[in-house]
Design an enzyme around this catalytic site. Structure first.
Site, PDB file in Angstrom:
ATOM      1  N   CYS A  51       0.839  -1.201   0.000  1.00 44.87           N
ATOM      2  CA  CYS A  51       0.000   0.000   0.000  1.00 44.87           C
ATOM      3  C   CYS A  51       0.874   1.250   0.000  1.00 44.87           C
ATOM      4  CB  CYS A  51      -0.918  -0.005   1.219  1.00 44.87           C
ATOM      5  SG  CYS A  51      -2.065   1.385   1.268  1.00 44.87           S
ATOM      6  N   GLY A  75       1.157  10.228   8.770  1.00 43.52           N
ATOM      7  CA  GLY A  75       1.288  10.001  10.201  1.00 43.52           C
ATOM      8  C   GLY A  75       2.183   8.846  10.580  1.00 43.52           C
ATOM      9  N   CYS A 148      -6.504  -3.041   7.308  1.00 39.38           N
ATOM     10  CA  CYS A 148      -7.638  -2.119   7.220  1.00 39.38           C
ATOM     11  C   CYS A 148      -8.788  -2.643   6.370  1.00 39.38           C
ATOM     12  CB  CYS A 148      -7.158  -0.766   6.695  1.00 39.38           C
ATOM     13  SG  CYS A 148      -6.554  -0.793   4.986  1.00 39.38           S
TER      14      CYS A 148
END
Length: 306
Positions: A51, A75, A148
């Site tokens: 990803c 982040g 996720c």
């Protein structure tokens, strides 16, 4: 989704623009399909690495630059530093418990000159405190360590729903290192190297998955020592700064939460041979091997079969 709504609330609070970009087709092609197909081959992929490589720091970064922005800030708990010679170096985050440099080793010079990791120098606790200080709506949001796109962290059900008739999802044998049948399983794709639980075998000592024989839908088990390796090969290698062309000593991490082991690496083009000074448990095909010199990420690649 919840993530989009949270981002929108934060942007509104900070009075900054908020855009939603659609990369679902690319995500399915580059991440989800690979995730499923590799498990069905008896391997254990790391979807976060892909990803980052194909979406965040390729498609998203290119889109941000095309929109006129100079940098992409994320982040991740890692650090990027530019040295006097002009090269950018990827380093571990200051908070070792949250360091994410392992999944970022695919970053090259072209990406790092446009990427910012503002959380890297701080601890997670400090970031929480700053978020509360600035009254951000997500200051108390719970963390998630799961993949996720896999509902309820049940990757077995996720893969089965996409390929219910795959051979690696059918019942088969659990055998020991000599080939003796020790039990039965419900699908080789449900196991990973180093796994101890879920074998359903009574034995005089703990057994671990040593190898997945997807071609014959077999799970091979053995003692812990048989699930350890001191040498292995890594393919599809990339380097963060200067390529390594000669043998060198460093530290290797073979999974996200691995503390690392002293090793010697010998490059052979796009492959690297790794020799460790001590046995390493659960060196798993399709996981990433990432090399460090102190806190600097040198590069890494995909652990090969065999």
């Amino acid at each position: 989704s919840e993530g989009i709504a949270d981002a929108q609330r934060v942007a509104l609070h900070l009075d900054i623009p908020h855009f939603v970009l659609g990369f679902s087709e690319a995500h399915d092609e580059c991440v989800v399909r690979d995730f499923c197909s590799e498990y069905l081959r008896g391997r254990t992929p790391n979807p976060c690495v892909r990803c980052n490589q194909f979406l965040k720091f390729d498609l998203l970064l290119k889109k941000a630059l095309a929109m006129g922005y100079d940098h992409l800030a994320t982040g991740h708990y890692a650090r990027i530093e530019q040295c006097a010679g002009g090269l950018y170096h990827l380093r571990e985050g200051a908070d070792q418990r949250k360091d994410q440099s392992y999944i970022l080793y695919r970053l090259g010079q072209d990406q790092m000159r446009h990427v910012l990791f503002p959380l890297g120098p701080f601890s997670k606790a400090r970031i929480r405190a700053l978020a509360a200080q600035f009254a951000l709506p997500v200051a108390d949001k719970a963390e998630s360590q799961d993949v996720c796109f896999v509902p309820d962290a049940d990757y077995r059900a996720f893969i089965t729903a996409r390929a219910p008739d795959a051979p690696a999802l059918q019942p088969g044998e659990i055998v020991d290192m000599s080939g003796t049948v020790r039990g039965q399983h419900k699908g080789a794709a449900h196991f990973t190297v180093g796994q101890r639980t879920g074998l359903g075998i009574a034995h005089s000592h703990p057994l671990y998955v040593v190898r997945i024989d997807a071609a014959h839908n077999r799970v091979v088990v053995g003692a812990r020592a048989e699930a350890e390796r001191t040498a292995f090969s890594v393919e599809d290698v990339t380097w963060c700064a200067a390529p390594c062309e000669q043998p060198r000593t460093c530290r290797v991490k073979v999974r996200y939460n691995h503390p690392g082991a002293p090793c010697r690496i010998t490059p052979h083009g796009a492959r690297v041979q790794v020799e460790c000074s001590q046995p390493v448990f659960a060196v798993t095909p399709d996981q990433s091997a990432v090399w460090y010199d102190g806190d600097e990420v040198l590069g890494g690649g995909i652990i090969a079969d065999g």
